[in-house]
Motif scaffolding. Structure first.
Motif, PDB file in Angstrom:
ATOM      1  N   TYR A 359     -10.320   4.732   9.412  1.00  0.00           N
ATOM      2  CA  TYR A 359     -10.874   5.884   8.707  1.00  0.00           C
ATOM      3  C   TYR A 359     -11.470   6.875   9.703  1.00  0.00           C
ATOM      4  O   TYR A 359     -12.022   6.464  10.728  1.00  0.00           O
ATOM      5  N   PRO A 360     -11.373   8.183   9.427  1.00  0.00           N
ATOM      6  CA  PRO A 360     -11.913   9.185  10.353  1.00  0.00           C
ATOM      7  C   PRO A 360     -13.395   8.993  10.647  1.00  0.00           C
ATOM      8  O   PRO A 360     -13.849   9.257  11.753  1.00  0.00           O
ATOM      9  N   SER A 361     -14.141   8.529   9.650  1.00  0.00           N
ATOM     10  CA  SER A 361     -15.579   8.337   9.847  1.00  0.00           C
ATOM     11  C   SER A 361     -15.902   6.998  10.498  1.00  0.00           C
ATOM     12  O   SER A 361     -17.056   6.744  10.844  1.00  0.00           O
ATOM     13  N   ARG A 362     -14.879   6.144  10.665  1.00  0.00           N
ATOM     14  CA  ARG A 362     -15.090   4.823  11.297  1.00  0.00           C
ATOM     15  C   ARG A 362     -13.982   4.564  12.313  1.00  0.00           C
ATOM     16  O   ARG A 362     -13.117   3.708  12.106  1.00  0.00           O
ATOM     17  N   PRO A 363     -13.990   5.284  13.415  1.00  0.00           N
ATOM     18  CA  PRO A 363     -12.877   5.194  14.368  1.00  0.00           C
ATOM     19  C   PRO A 363     -12.888   3.949  15.243  1.00  0.00           C
ATOM     20  O   PRO A 363     -11.920   3.707  15.964  1.00  0.00           O
ATOM     21  N   ASP A 364     -13.947   3.156  15.170  1.00  0.00           N
ATOM     22  CA  ASP A 364     -14.065   2.029  16.096  1.00  0.00           C
ATOM     23  C   ASP A 364     -13.349   0.768  15.633  1.00  0.00           C
ATOM     24  O   ASP A 364     -13.219  -0.182  16.407  1.00  0.00           O
ATOM     25  N   GLY A 365     -12.913   0.713  14.394  1.00  0.00           N
ATOM     26  CA  GLY A 365     -12.258  -0.508  13.913  1.00  0.00           C
ATOM     27  C   GLY A 365     -11.072  -0.203  13.025  1.00  0.00           C
ATOM     28  O   GLY A 365     -11.107   0.734  12.218  1.00  0.00           O
ATOM     29  N   TRP A 366     -10.000  -0.994  13.188  1.00  0.00           N
ATOM     30  CA  TRP A 366      -8.796  -0.790  12.376  1.00  0.00           C
ATOM     31  C   TRP A 366      -9.036  -1.328  10.967  1.00  0.00           C
ATOM     32  O   TRP A 366      -9.373  -2.492  10.786  1.00  0.00           O
ATOM     33  N   ALA A 367      -8.841  -0.470   9.955  1.00  0.00           N
ATOM     34  CA  ALA A 367      -8.865  -0.929   8.571  1.00  0.00           C
ATOM     35  C   ALA A 367      -7.542  -1.611   8.219  1.00  0.00           C
ATOM     36  O   ALA A 367      -7.502  -2.548   7.433  1.00  0.00           O
ATOM     37  N   ILE A 368      -6.454  -1.112   8.804  1.00  0.00           N
ATOM     38  CA  ILE A 368      -5.126  -1.736   8.694  1.00  0.00           C
ATOM     39  C   ILE A 368      -4.629  -1.968  10.108  1.00  0.00           C
ATOM     40  O   ILE A 368      -4.565  -1.038  10.919  1.00  0.00           O
ATOM     41  N   ASN A 369      -4.266  -3.203  10.392  1.00  0.00           N
ATOM     42  CA  ASN A 369      -4.002  -3.596  11.777  1.00  0.00           C
ATOM     43  C   ASN A 369      -2.612  -4.220  11.909  1.00  0.00           C
ATOM     44  O   ASN A 369      -2.433  -5.430  11.779  1.00  0.00           O
ATOM     45  N   GLY A 370      -1.602  -3.367  12.109  1.00  0.00           N
ATOM     46  CA  GLY A 370      -0.253  -3.847  12.393  1.00  0.00           C
ATOM     47  C   GLY A 370       0.444  -4.494  11.213  1.00  0.00           C
ATOM     48  O   GLY A 370       1.010  -5.588  11.342  1.00  0.00           O
ATOM     49  N   VAL A 371       0.438  -3.825  10.058  1.00  0.00           N
ATOM     50  CA  VAL A 371       1.064  -4.382   8.846  1.00  0.00           C
ATOM     51  C   VAL A 371       2.513  -3.913   8.739  1.00  0.00           C
ATOM     52  O   VAL A 371       2.803  -2.731   8.893  1.00  0.00           O
ATOM     53  N   SER A 372       3.406  -4.854   8.464  1.00  0.00           N
ATOM     54  CA  SER A 372       4.819  -4.543   8.212  1.00  0.00           C
ATOM     55  C   SER A 372       5.265  -5.290   6.967  1.00  0.00           C
ATOM     56  O   SER A 372       5.060  -6.496   6.855  1.00  0.00           O
ATOM     57  N   LEU A 373       5.858  -4.546   6.035  1.00  0.00           N
ATOM     58  CA  LEU A 373       6.360  -5.141   4.792  1.00  0.00           C
ATOM     59  C   LEU A 373       7.579  -4.373   4.325  1.00  0.00           C
ATOM     60  O   LEU A 373       7.667  -3.161   4.510  1.00  0.00           O
TER      61      LEU A 373
END
Length: 612
Positions: A359-373
């Motif tokens: 999220y733009p307001s939370r740039p330090d952590g991935w909310a979605i991290n390498g998802v493939s479907l």
């Protein structure tokens, strides 16, 4: 530093002025008529001084002809009538322009706001935005429709009065001019302070409005927790803070007015003393002195009026800056210059290719991290996981409320960033966990999914969502008023209307965020059947907190900390995912788990490397 501050203020003034002129430009003819009337009224007012001179010197002088007095009075009345007509024209068109520009500005800001990506509203409070659209534009309407006219008219009176002062008596005019720098200096000094305090005052008022809106919106929770006393204190703090800023602004304006009055009237008094002695000495006539006093008072009054209005203009500049900030806000989600088109035979196939997002307001952590479907057209996928795992974020990305930082989301083989957002969303319908209803009727809220739908289509959608029966028991049926946020309806009723809205939209991609969570057992059973019918032939993404609602979907994807850690059917995940099995053990008894794991469809989603 002071020089840089002045440069910033100058740049800001130019930006505000050019923006306001842009809104006035479409109404140039009304502005021209108002300007002509403004010039005429100023000229007529100034000419009254010459009429006063003639009246005294020729009408009241010893041995004057009565006919000259009558002619002078007739001329005076004619000028008064012209002044009245010009004032009417000026007032009407200036006020009209003020209302029109204010309305256009409101529409421009609102139309721009609803195109901004949701991330913008993470850092901008809705109540403050409402205040800018309502309070700030009302202030501008007042200033444009009144204060600007007063300022321009008095500026013309000031210039014209100075010219006629020179014509009447250059010596006395020199005395008046000595006071001009003394008057202009406080206007400039106090004006800067007023503008800064006006901006702060508008911000404080916006905070007050935001707090009130939040309290009223959540009045039941406020009263349930007996929070009235605490909220009264907080509201008092907001109001007092706004008052203190306003008090500072008022104090600056009061000092400005006081300084102008003392300096201007002091100069006029000195001028009258000198002029009176000239009349006694026979150097000028009584009419000339009367005309000069008239023009001097006119100039003084004009300067005083400008100093009064100057504060309003500074407030308007502050309000304009706040509105221009909203108009200048850029959306992080935009349509491509030449968007691609989706295929005519749209099936609803989705593919997520190693997507990463924060999220733009939370740039330090991935909310979605390498998802493939890979999600086949017409299949159903359930996203399960603990709170914060990324389920709702996935929905936001599919709707392109945000764009991924890495990877790509393909809809029917097309990267959604290459599609116009309106085109993409026209094929998607969403039923949120907390149903959102808008102020209006039941029919209006269902028709939100398809504004052009007929009454028959609306009723058919309500029947498919098992909502028609309760709607017909309402006082006015489909025309019944739902109240703000649907407060007149129960949670289950609101949810079924939200589902009817999705039915009416007839999407290719259906997004269900725990769509039956607000329903009682009977309603859930009915709506679940409606959803099963709705899901047939459509690609469906289901966010699930209760596993019982998704045991029969084609595929379940387990999310944990933004990653897909496992995919498969309910039965398969019980065997190979410890995380899923633990959730199931918390929600099912042993017999229900066994029952739910029988006769399940083969998975439609192909697991990826990080989902094994």
């Amino acid at each position: 530093m002071a020089e840089q501050q002045r440069e910033r203020e100058k740049s800001s003034n130019i930006r505000v002025l050019s923006a306001m002129l842009g809104f006035i430009k479409p109404y140039r003819w009304q502005a021209v008529l108002a300007s002509i009337a403004l010039i005429c009224t100023a000229g007529i007012t100034l000419s009254i001084g010459q009429g006063l001179r003639l009246l005294i010197d020729q009408g009241f002088a010893e041995g004057a002809d009565p006919k000259a007095l009558n002619d002078a009075l007739l001329l005076f009345m004619f000028m008064v009538l012209l002044l009245a007509a010009g004032t009417f024209t000026r007032f009407y068109f200036v006020s009209w322009i003020g209302e029109r520009v204010s309305a256009d500005l409101r529409k421009a800001v609102f139309n721009h706001m609803i195109t901004l990506h949701p991330g913008f509203f993470e850092t901008n409070v809705s109540g403050e935005i409402q205040s800018r659209i309502t309070t700030d534009t009302s202030l501008l309407q007042t200033v444009i429709g009144s204060s600007v006219s007063i300022a321009l008219r008095n500026f013309l009176m000031f210039l014209g009065g100075l010219v006629l002062l020179f014509v009447t008596n250059p010596k006395l005019t020199g005395m008046v001019l000595l006071s001009v720098p003394l008057v202009v200096a406080p206007i400039l000094i106090f004006g800067r302070r007023v503008r800064r305090l006006s901006r702060d005052s508008q911000d404080k008022i916006a905070s007050v409005g935001s707090f009130v809106g939040e309290a009223i919106k959540n009045i039941k929770l406020l009263q349930a927790f007996n929070h009235q006393a605490a909220d009264r204190q907080r509201f008092d703090d907001y109001v007092e803070s706004a008052f203190q800023v306003a008090e500072g602004r008022i104090r600056q304006r009061a000092w400005l007015s006081t300084a102008v009055i003392v300096l201007v009237l002091g100069a006029v008094s000195a001028m009258m003393w000198v002029g009176g002695h000239d009349v006694l000495a026979g150097r000028i006539s009584g009419g000339e002195l009367a005309a000069f006093i008239f023009y001097a008072v006119m100039v003084a009054a004009s300067v005083g009026a400008i100093s009064e209005v100057f504060g309003d203009l500074q407030r308007a500049a502050g309000a304009s800056e706040r509105l221009l900030e909203l108009l200048a806000a850029k959306s992080l989600v935009t349509a491509p210059i030449v968007p691609e088109a989706l295929p005519a035979d749209l099936g609803g196939r989705l593919e997520l290719q190693q997507i990463f997002f924060h999220y733009p307001s939370r740039p330090d952590g991935w909310a979605i991290n390498g998802v493939s479907l890979n999600i086949a057209a017409g299949s159903s996928l359930a996203l399960v996981g603990s709170s914060g795992a990324g389920k709702s974020t996935m929905i936001d990305l599919l709707l392109r409320f945000y764009d991924v930082q890495q990877g790509a989301i393909l809809f029917e083989g097309v990267d959604i960033r290459k599609l116009a957002p309106d085109d993409l969303r026209s094929h998607i319908a969403m039923v949120p966990q907390q149903p959102v209803l808008f102020t209006g009727s039941v029919g209006d809220n269902i028709r939100y999914g398809k504004p052009s739908a007929s009454d028959e289509e609306v009723e058919a959608a309500a029947k498919a969502a098992y909502a028609d029966d309760f709607i017909r028991t309402l006082p006015k049926g489909y025309d019944s008023y739902v109240g703000e946020g649907g407060i007149r309806l129960s949670g289950g009723q609101r949810q079924r209307i939200a589902i009817a809205r999705a039915v009416l939209a007839d999407p290719r991609l259906l997004l269900l965020d725990e769509a039956t969570s607000a329903l009682d057992a009977e309603s859930e059973y009915q709506v679940q059947k409606a959803l099963e019918t709705l899901m047939k032939g459509r690609t469906t993404i289901v966010i699930a907190h209760r596993l019982a609602t998704v045991v029969n979907v084609d595929t379940i994807a387990v999310l944990d900390h933004g990653q897909v850690v496992a995919t498969g059917s309910h039965a398969e995940l019980l065997q190979r995912s410890e995380l899923y099995a633990r959730w199931a053990s918390l929600q099912f008894d042993e017999g229900q788990v066994g029952l739910g794991s029988q006769d399940l469809s083969a998975p439609e989603v192909q697991p990826t490397e990080n989902a094994q």
